[in-house]
Design a protein around this motif. Structure first.
Motif, PDB file in Angstrom:
ATOM      1  N   THR A 160      26.020  31.935  60.173  1.00  0.00           N
ATOM      2  CA  THR A 160      26.110  33.271  60.766  1.00  0.00           C
ATOM      3  C   THR A 160      25.035  34.192  60.225  1.00  0.00           C
ATOM      4  N   ALA A 161      24.532  33.887  59.042  1.00  0.00           N
ATOM      5  CA  ALA A 161      23.470  34.678  58.408  1.00  0.00           C
ATOM      6  C   ALA A 161      22.771  33.778  57.394  1.00  0.00           C
ATOM      7  N   PRO A 162      21.541  34.094  57.031  1.00  0.00           N
ATOM      8  CA  PRO A 162      20.839  33.273  56.032  1.00  0.00           C
ATOM      9  C   PRO A 162      21.629  33.181  54.726  1.00  0.00           C
ATOM     10  N   PHE A 163      21.550  32.028  54.099  1.00  0.00           N
ATOM     11  CA  PHE A 163      22.260  31.764  52.846  1.00  0.00           C
ATOM     12  C   PHE A 163      21.267  31.831  51.692  1.00  0.00           C
ATOM     13  N   SER A 164      21.671  32.475  50.625  1.00  0.00           N
ATOM     14  CA  SER A 164      20.835  32.510  49.422  1.00  0.00           C
ATOM     15  C   SER A 164      21.712  32.330  48.193  1.00  0.00           C
ATOM     16  N   ALA A 165      21.194  31.594  47.221  1.00  0.00           N
ATOM     17  CA  ALA A 165      21.903  31.384  45.959  1.00  0.00           C
ATOM     18  C   ALA A 165      20.875  31.199  44.864  1.00  0.00           C
ATOM     19  N   SER A 166      21.160  31.750  43.693  1.00  0.00           N
ATOM     20  CA  SER A 166      20.203  31.669  42.593  1.00  0.00           C
ATOM     21  C   SER A 166      20.934  31.717  41.266  1.00  0.00           C
ATOM     22  N   ASN A 167      20.429  30.936  40.316  1.00  0.00           N
ATOM     23  CA  ASN A 167      20.931  30.981  38.945  1.00  0.00           C
ATOM     24  C   ASN A 167      19.739  30.814  38.014  1.00  0.00           C
ATOM     25  N   THR A 168      19.498  31.821  37.193  1.00  0.00           N
ATOM     26  CA  THR A 168      18.328  31.814  36.315  1.00  0.00           C
ATOM     27  C   THR A 168      18.679  31.521  34.858  1.00  0.00           C
ATOM     28  N   SER A 169      19.891  31.025  34.606  1.00  0.00           N
ATOM     29  CA  SER A 169      20.297  30.733  33.225  1.00  0.00           C
ATOM     30  C   SER A 169      20.822  29.305  33.093  1.00  0.00           C
ATOM     31  N   LEU A 170      20.142  28.381  33.742  1.00  0.00           N
ATOM     32  CA  LEU A 170      20.544  26.977  33.705  1.00  0.00           C
ATOM     33  C   LEU A 170      19.947  26.261  32.499  1.00  0.00           C
ATOM     34  N   ASP A 171      20.492  25.098  32.192  1.00  0.00           N
ATOM     35  CA  ASP A 171      19.947  24.265  31.110  1.00  0.00           C
ATOM     36  C   ASP A 171      20.132  22.797  31.501  1.00  0.00           C
ATOM     37  N   TYR A 172      19.293  22.337  32.440  1.00  0.00           N
ATOM     38  CA  TYR A 172      19.347  20.968  32.920  1.00  0.00           C
ATOM     39  C   TYR A 172      18.011  20.273  32.644  1.00  0.00           C
ATOM     40  N   LEU A 173      18.012  18.953  32.744  1.00  0.00           N
ATOM     41  CA  LEU A 173      16.803  18.114  32.692  1.00  0.00           C
ATOM     42  C   LEU A 173      15.983  18.396  31.436  1.00  0.00           C
ATOM     43  N   ARG A 174      16.633  18.401  30.306  1.00  0.00           N
ATOM     44  CA  ARG A 174      15.954  18.744  29.045  1.00  0.00           C
ATOM     45  C   ARG A 174      15.193  17.532  28.515  1.00  0.00           C
ATOM     46  N   SER A 175      13.931  17.773  28.104  1.00  0.00           N
ATOM     47  CA  SER A 175      13.104  16.689  27.566  1.00  0.00           C
ATOM     48  C   SER A 175      12.039  17.285  26.646  1.00  0.00           C
ATOM     49  N   THR A 176      11.211  16.397  26.084  1.00  0.00           N
ATOM     50  CA  THR A 176      10.180  16.789  25.131  1.00  0.00           C
ATOM     51  C   THR A 176       8.841  16.930  25.833  1.00  0.00           C
ATOM     52  N   VAL A 177       8.081  17.928  25.447  1.00  0.00           N
ATOM     53  CA  VAL A 177       6.747  18.120  26.010  1.00  0.00           C
ATOM     54  C   VAL A 177       5.904  16.873  25.773  1.00  0.00           C
ATOM     55  N   GLY A 178       5.180  16.470  26.803  1.00  0.00           N
ATOM     56  CA  GLY A 178       4.377  15.258  26.707  1.00  0.00           C
ATOM     57  C   GLY A 178       5.101  14.029  27.200  1.00  0.00           C
ATOM     58  N   ARG A 179       6.386  14.181  27.571  1.00  0.00           N
ATOM     59  CA  ARG A 179       7.165  13.081  28.121  1.00  0.00           C
ATOM     60  C   ARG A 179       7.831  13.553  29.416  1.00  0.00           C
ATOM     61  N   SER A 180       8.169  12.622  30.271  1.00  0.00           N
ATOM     62  CA  SER A 180       8.875  12.950  31.501  1.00  0.00           C
ATOM     63  C   SER A 180      10.378  12.813  31.288  1.00  0.00           C
ATOM     64  N   TYR A 181      11.135  13.372  32.221  1.00  0.00           N
ATOM     65  CA  TYR A 181      12.594  13.247  32.213  1.00  0.00           C
ATOM     66  C   TYR A 181      12.979  12.328  33.359  1.00  0.00           C
ATOM     67  N   MET A 182      13.834  11.358  33.095  1.00  0.00           N
ATOM     68  CA  MET A 182      14.221  10.390  34.121  1.00  0.00           C
ATOM     69  C   MET A 182      15.736  10.249  34.170  1.00  0.00           C
ATOM     70  N   CYS A 183      16.267  10.170  35.397  1.00  0.00           N
ATOM     71  CA  CYS A 183      17.690   9.905  35.582  1.00  0.00           C
ATOM     72  C   CYS A 183      17.866   9.198  36.914  1.00  0.00           C
ATOM     73  N   ASN A 184      18.036   7.882  36.869  1.00  0.00           N
ATOM     74  CA  ASN A 184      18.234   7.099  38.087  1.00  0.00           C
ATOM     75  C   ASN A 184      19.630   7.293  38.659  1.00  0.00           C
ATOM     76  N   ALA A 185      20.600   7.581  37.818  1.00  0.00           N
ATOM     77  CA  ALA A 185      21.971   7.784  38.280  1.00  0.00           C
ATOM     78  C   ALA A 185      22.083   9.081  39.076  1.00  0.00           C
ATOM     79  N   GLU A 186      23.053   9.138  39.959  1.00  0.00           N
ATOM     80  CA  GLU A 186      23.314  10.384  40.675  1.00  0.00           C
ATOM     81  C   GLU A 186      23.872  11.410  39.695  1.00  0.00           C
ATOM     82  N   GLN A 187      23.309  12.614  39.736  1.00  0.00           N
ATOM     83  CA  GLN A 187      23.830  13.687  38.899  1.00  0.00           C
ATOM     84  C   GLN A 187      23.948  14.956  39.726  1.00  0.00           C
ATOM     85  N   THR A 188      24.903  15.781  39.370  1.00  0.00           N
ATOM     86  CA  THR A 188      25.153  17.027  40.092  1.00  0.00           C
ATOM     87  C   THR A 188      24.764  18.211  39.229  1.00  0.00           C
TER      88      THR A 188
END
Length: 416
Positions: free
Chosen positions: A314-342
């Motif tokens: 019925t109208a455009p949808f918007s959602a935002s969260n600027t205080s998350l803490d996901y996908l944490r890793s070390t600089v110089g390395r990538s983050y990987m997760c093959n499993a489904e995560q929410t």
């Protein structure tokens, strides 16, 4: 931002005592034409240091706030439109805008406050002018419509929060008045579509979303100014969104897969932050912000913003969260997760990821660095090891029992 000065201490104090905040109207003009118009009420929660402790103050935007003509502009081909409102001795609220041809949004929200203003910040141990900036706050609307959000909306910005209410604004205007066509925020949609309260109310839960299947894995990247890739991402994305359906006339929960062949990637890379923006056919935009902590040498996904304008909404949808803490890793390395995560963003929106690998900092040779695996992947590898070890232990126990049994059997036939 270039700011004018003038005292509004008495007005601020009066509003604080009265506890009511009134909407203020701002206009940015170019000649006789208005390009940005905003009617809004705002308050700021700011934490600052005193000698030996911290203190939090609530500062309303007073009705004496005015547009700073020197900092506000309608924008050019190389610069964004800006609305800058100034109040008190060195305080300012700024909104910059961007558009993709069909939607416009607040690209940056800026708050500036002057700690030397003792009427607002008593006993502050600093006299600095502090400037805080937050991007992708989730304020957006269709071009040539008015963004409306009467409900209070709070946005984190550094060590402060900004709460807007009674907000109606439009950028990239065609005329001098706000458009009568409105893009209504999600909070207002929930309040206007709620059924009236009666003596006996039956609540029907929202139906479960129709399975959308596993999304296709997409490959995305962001390049810096010299054309080299500075952010890499491979992932399948599935959006879990609750919105009011036009065809069903009720709130539904929908699962929508992002299609990589219909999705374009953009973004930016800075020293301590990196942004990946995925846009699908100008109807869906997802913004990921990664933040680097130089002290711990760790990075994480700190913000997600979704802008969606699907046919059944019925109208455009918007959602935002600027205080998350996901996908944490070390600089110089990538983050990987093959499993489904929410990844839970807000009550009405979560994001499911599949076969994800991302690296937002220190990308070299345009390839992923060695990966740090998520806990779910580690657990999935650990389960077969545990089962194998248990089976091996069971076989060993049976073997030992068998050998003991044979020994006792032979012992029964010995000559006395």
């Amino acid at each position: 931002m270039k700011l004018s000065h003038g005292s509004a201490a008495l007005i601020i104090a009066w509003f604080a005592v009265l506890g009511s905040i009134q909407a203020v109207t701002f206009e940015v003009k170019e000649g006789n034409s208005t390009c940005i118009k905003a009617e809004l009420a705002a308050s700021f929660s700011i934490t600052y240091n005193t000698s030996g402790s911290t203190r939090t103050v609530q500062v309303p935007l007073p009705d004496s706030a005015a547009v700073d003509a020197g900092s506000s502009s309608c924008g050019t081909d190389s610069s964004s439109p800006w609305l800058v409102a100034v109040f008190g001795p060195g305080h300012a609220l700024g909104l910059s805008f961007s558009n993709n041809g069909s939607l416009y949004s607040v690209a940056n929200l800026t708050l500036q406050y002057n700690l030397s203003d003792a009427s607002v910040f008593p006993d502050a141990n600093s006299s600095d002018v502090v400037t805080l900036v937050s991007s992708s706050v989730g304020i957006w609307a269709t071009i040539n419509t008015t963004y409306r959000c009467v409900s209070p909306s709070t946005f984190g910005i550094g060590g402060a929060t900004v709460t807007f209410s009674d907000m109606r604004l439009e950028a990239y205007m065609l005329g001098n008045d706000l458009s009568p066509t409105e893009s209504v925020c999600t909070a207002d949609q929930a309040s206007t579509t709620a059924p009236p309260t009666t003596a006996r109310t039956t609540t029907t839960p929202a139906p479960a979303p129709t399975p959308a299947g596993t999304p296709e894995r997409g490959t995305y990247s962001v390049k810096n100014g010299n054309g080299t890739e500075c952010l890499l991402a491979q992932m399948g994305l599935q959006l879990n969104v609750s919105y009011f359906s036009l065809s069903q006339n009720k709130t539904i929960q929908d699962l929508v897969n992002l299609a990589p062949n219909l999705t374009s990637a953009s973004g930016s890379c800075e020293a301590s932050s990196a942004t990946l923006v995925l846009t699908q056919e100008q109807t869906t935009t997802i913004n990921f912000t990664f933040t680097l902590n130089s002290t711990s040498n760790k990075y994480h996904l700190s913000a997600i913003t979704l802008l969606a304008n699907w046919p059944d909404m019925t109208a455009p949808f918007s959602a935002s969260n600027t205080s998350l803490d996901y996908l944490r890793s070390t600089v110089g390395r990538s983050y990987m997760c093959n499993a489904e995560q929410t990844l839970f963003v807000v009550a009405a929106f979560s994001l499911n990821t599949f076969r994800l690998q991302v690296q937002p900092f220190d990308v070299t040779t345009n390839q992923f660095a060695s990966a740090e695996e998520c806990q779910m992947d580690q657990d999935q590898m650990l389960i077969p090891i545990i089962v194998g070890a248990a089976l091996a232990g069971l076989v060993l126990i049976v073997l030992i029992a068998y050998l003991i049994g044979r020994k006792r059997s032979h012992a029964g036939y010995q000559t006395i």
